[in-house]
Design an enzyme around this catalytic site. Structure first.
Site, short mmCIF file in Angstrom:
data_model
loop_
_atom_site.label_atom_id
_atom_site.label_comp_id
_atom_site.label_asym_id
_atom_site.label_seq_id
_atom_site.Cartn_x
_atom_site.Cartn_y
_atom_site.Cartn_z
CG ASP A 1 -2.30 0.48 1.01
OD1 ASP A 1 -2.49 1.15 -0.37
OD2 ASP A 1 -3.17 -0.33 1.92
CG ASN B 1 -5.83 -3.35 -6.49
OD1 ASN B 1 -5.39 -3.67 -5.68
ND2 ASN B 1 -6.46 -1.35 -5.93
#
Ligand code: FPP
Length: 169
Positions: free
Chosen positions: A22, A70
């Site tokens: 991340d 995503n």
């Protein structure tokens, strides 16, 4: 360091480390760079992490690289990520193999492109018998998807008579 201290040091090494990749976007924004520069830096950082974890004697390293969610990112960004993943696999597989690392990819791979899938299969086949660290890359992975596919696999085994639901084993 005495032998005893060295043993203690070894005992403190976790057997399995999982990392959520991340913050690439934030990393880039802070430096006034485009998002994809952050992804490139992330892929580069992964190389160092894998090497260090392997040297420390970690048994399994899981990298959450691309989640099911995503897929809702802009097409352009997804292409950059897929390209990066493919190039990294291509570049690093041989070196990982030399270091006795076993590569496993988990996730909904039918959503990945054919070329990438082939690259993944080749890397997994090459390193399948390695006995060092297991590197699990979660790509197109989601918790919900994982539970559903596990249940489907169990149901299939029960239907095929390989598993008796009464026995619970
Ligand atoms: C999250 O950062 C990162 C990703 C969605 C992609 C990470 C994947 C790669 C760098 C591809 C290469 C992978 C391997 C395993 C070699 P973000 O964009 O959500 O950043 P933010 O949290 O700052 O918004």
């Amino acid at each position: 360091m005495t032998n005893h201290e060295a043993d203690q040091e070894t005992e403190r090494v976790p057997r399995h480390i999982a990392i959520v990749m991340d913050g690439n976007g934030r990393w880039a924004r802070k430096r006034l760079m485009p998002r994809q520069a952050g992804h490139r830096a992330g892929a580069e950082a992964v190389r160092r992490v894998v090497e260090t974890a392997g040297n420390m004697g970690v048994e399994a390293l899981t990298l959450f690289a691309f989640s099911s969610e995503n897929w809702s990112r802009p097409t352009e960004e997804i292409s950059v990520l897929m390209e990066l993943f493919m190039r990294t696999l291509e570049k690093e597989s041989a070196r990982l193999h030399e270091n006795n690392v076993r590569i496993c990819v988990m996730g909904q791979r039918e959503r990945l492109g054919r070329q990438l899938r082939e690259q993944i299969e080749a890397a997994e086949a090459l390193t399948a018998d390695n006995t060092g660290m297991t590197l699990v890359i979660a790509a197109s992975y989601g918790g919900r998807w994982d539970i559903v596919q596990a249940c489907q696999a169990i149901a299939q085994r029960a239907r095929d008579g390989e598993l008796d639901p009464e026995k619970g084993d």
